[in-house]
Design a protein around this motif. Structure first.
Motif, PDB file in Angstrom:
ATOM      1  N   LEU A   1       0.815  -1.212   0.000  1.00  0.00           N
ATOM      2  CA  LEU A   1       0.000   0.000   0.000  1.00  0.00           C
ATOM      3  C   LEU A   1       0.853   1.269   0.000  1.00  0.00           C
ATOM      4  O   LEU A   1       0.511   2.250  -0.658  1.00  0.00           O
ATOM      5  N   ARG A   2       1.938   1.269   0.783  1.00  0.00           N
ATOM      6  CA  ARG A   2       2.832   2.438   0.859  1.00  0.00           C
ATOM      7  C   ARG A   2       4.257   1.950   1.062  1.00  0.00           C
ATOM      8  O   ARG A   2       4.497   1.018   1.825  1.00  0.00           O
ATOM      9  N   LEU A   3       5.198   2.607   0.412  1.00  0.00           N
ATOM     10  CA  LEU A   3       6.624   2.314   0.566  1.00  0.00           C
ATOM     11  C   LEU A   3       7.399   3.623   0.560  1.00  0.00           C
ATOM     12  O   LEU A   3       7.299   4.394  -0.389  1.00  0.00           O
ATOM     13  N   ILE A   4       8.154   3.864   1.612  1.00  0.00           N
ATOM     14  CA  ILE A   4       9.087   4.987   1.673  1.00  0.00           C
ATOM     15  C   ILE A   4      10.421   4.358   2.048  1.00  0.00           C
ATOM     16  O   ILE A   4      10.586   3.877   3.179  1.00  0.00           O
ATOM     17  N   PRO A   5      11.364   4.293   1.106  1.00  0.00           N
ATOM     18  CA  PRO A   5      12.613   3.585   1.354  1.00  0.00           C
ATOM     19  C   PRO A   5      13.248   3.928   2.708  1.00  0.00           C
ATOM     20  O   PRO A   5      13.362   5.096   3.088  1.00  0.00           O
ATOM     21  N   ASP A   6      13.591   2.861   3.421  1.00  0.00           N
ATOM     22  CA  ASP A   6      14.285   2.923   4.712  1.00  0.00           C
ATOM     23  C   ASP A   6      13.481   3.619   5.808  1.00  0.00           C
ATOM     24  O   ASP A   6      14.020   3.917   6.881  1.00  0.00           O
ATOM     25  N   ARG A   7      12.183   3.875   5.585  1.00  0.00           N
ATOM     26  CA  ARG A   7      11.353   4.578   6.574  1.00  0.00           C
ATOM     27  C   ARG A   7      10.017   3.899   6.862  1.00  0.00           C
ATOM     28  O   ARG A   7       9.588   3.821   8.003  1.00  0.00           O
ATOM     29  N   LEU A   8       9.304   3.455   5.788  1.00  0.00           N
ATOM     30  CA  LEU A   8       7.941   2.963   5.987  1.00  0.00           C
ATOM     31  C   LEU A   8       7.584   1.885   4.970  1.00  0.00           C
ATOM     32  O   LEU A   8       7.900   2.019   3.780  1.00  0.00           O
ATOM     33  N   ILE A   9       6.930   0.827   5.469  1.00  0.00           N
ATOM     34  CA  ILE A   9       6.410  -0.243   4.632  1.00  0.00           C
ATOM     35  C   ILE A   9       4.990  -0.507   5.119  1.00  0.00           C
ATOM     36  O   ILE A   9       4.777  -0.709   6.318  1.00  0.00           O
TER      37      ILE A   9
ATOM     38  N   ILE B   1       4.881  -0.811   9.052  1.00  0.00           N
ATOM     39  CA  ILE B   1       6.181  -0.875   9.708  1.00  0.00           C
ATOM     40  C   ILE B   1       6.858   0.470   9.523  1.00  0.00           C
ATOM     41  O   ILE B   1       7.063   0.926   8.394  1.00  0.00           O
ATOM     42  N   GLU B   2       7.179   1.092  10.656  1.00  0.00           N
ATOM     43  CA  GLU B   2       7.882   2.370  10.632  1.00  0.00           C
ATOM     44  C   GLU B   2       9.297   2.135  11.139  1.00  0.00           C
ATOM     45  O   GLU B   2       9.492   1.462  12.153  1.00  0.00           O
ATOM     46  N   LEU B   3      10.269   2.692  10.439  1.00  0.00           N
ATOM     47  CA  LEU B   3      11.684   2.530  10.766  1.00  0.00           C
ATOM     48  C   LEU B   3      12.286   3.893  11.083  1.00  0.00           C
ATOM     49  O   LEU B   3      12.195   4.809  10.277  1.00  0.00           O
ATOM     50  N   GLU B   4      12.891   4.000  12.253  1.00  0.00           N
ATOM     51  CA  GLU B   4      13.523   5.258  12.673  1.00  0.00           C
ATOM     52  C   GLU B   4      14.950   4.972  13.128  1.00  0.00           C
ATOM     53  O   GLU B   4      15.153   4.271  14.128  1.00  0.00           O
ATOM     54  N   PRO B   5      15.951   5.469  12.387  1.00  0.00           N
ATOM     55  CA  PRO B   5      17.341   5.227  12.787  1.00  0.00           C
ATOM     56  C   PRO B   5      17.597   5.696  14.227  1.00  0.00           C
ATOM     57  O   PRO B   5      17.135   6.765  14.628  1.00  0.00           O
ATOM     58  N   ARG B   6      18.303   4.871  14.977  1.00  0.00           N
ATOM     59  CA  ARG B   6      18.695   5.187  16.363  1.00  0.00           C
ATOM     60  C   ARG B   6      20.116   4.692  16.563  1.00  0.00           C
ATOM     61  O   ARG B   6      20.335   3.486  16.665  1.00  0.00           O
TER      62      ARG B   6
ATOM     63  N   LEU C   1      11.983   0.080  15.449  1.00  0.00           N
ATOM     64  CA  LEU C   1      10.967  -0.451  14.557  1.00  0.00           C
ATOM     65  C   LEU C   1       9.630  -0.477  15.277  1.00  0.00           C
ATOM     66  O   LEU C   1       9.527  -0.987  16.393  1.00  0.00           O
ATOM     67  N   SER C   2       8.623   0.073  14.635  1.00  0.00           N
ATOM     68  CA  SER C   2       7.259   0.056  15.151  1.00  0.00           C
ATOM     69  C   SER C   2       6.397  -0.683  14.133  1.00  0.00           C
ATOM     70  O   SER C   2       6.331  -0.282  12.966  1.00  0.00           O
ATOM     71  N   LEU C   3       5.763  -1.771  14.565  1.00  0.00           N
ATOM     72  CA  LEU C   3       4.907  -2.564  13.697  1.00  0.00           C
ATOM     73  C   LEU C   3       3.481  -2.474  14.219  1.00  0.00           C
ATOM     74  O   LEU C   3       3.219  -2.819  15.378  1.00  0.00           O
TER      75      LEU C   3
END
Length: 155
Positions: A81-89, A109-114, A120-122
């Protein structure tokens, strides 16, 4: 690009969120979810996946619980449905009995560099009932732990 349709989850209000600090980078995790699903989750040789909005995917998992006499095959279907490279799937997730019961659920799935890793938030929404939601909630926790371990092993 926009998805052709987005599932209406209003009649299926059950959902949950799992959060985990992963050791892998957001780039590695994004690739794991969109290109390398068969390296850590799908049964070998069963993955059909192209990381594009509206693109459908299929794979199977194969496992045996303590109650099963033989390994059980579990087909999984969905579409991005949505793809933002290295950030959101974001994708739909459909399985049969014992899974989503045929309901088209939505996984975000949200990805936030730390530091050297990734927060990762699913979020998984759209379950027909509490039982299905609870099974997936506990499963995703184990799956994320496995993903993190597998990506670090493959470094």
């Amino acid at each position: 690009m926009e998805p052709i349709t987005v599932p209406d989850l209003s009649a299926r209000p059950h959902g949950f969120k799992v959060e985990r600090l992963m050791e892998s980078s957001a780039e590695v995790l994004f690739a794991a979810w969109t290109e390398k699903f068969d390296e850590w989750f799908a049964a070998p040789g069963t993955l059909i996946m192209k990381a594009e909005i509206n693109s459908v995917f299929f794979f199977e998992t194969v496992f045996k619980t303590e109650e099963d006499l033989v390994e059980q095959r579990h087909p999984h279907y969905g579409r991005f449905l949505r793809l933002i490279p290295d950030r959101l799937i974001e994708f739909t997730w459909v399985t049969g009995a014992g899974g989503t019961e045929g309901a088209e659920t939505v996984v975000t799935i949200e990805l936030e560099p730390r530091g050297n890793g990734t927060y990762l938030s699913l979020t998984h929404k759209g379950f027909l009932h509490e039982k299905s939601k609870s099974r997936h909630d506990s499963a995703w926790k184990m799956i994320l732990e496995h993903l993190d371990r597998k990506m670090m092993e493959d470094k």
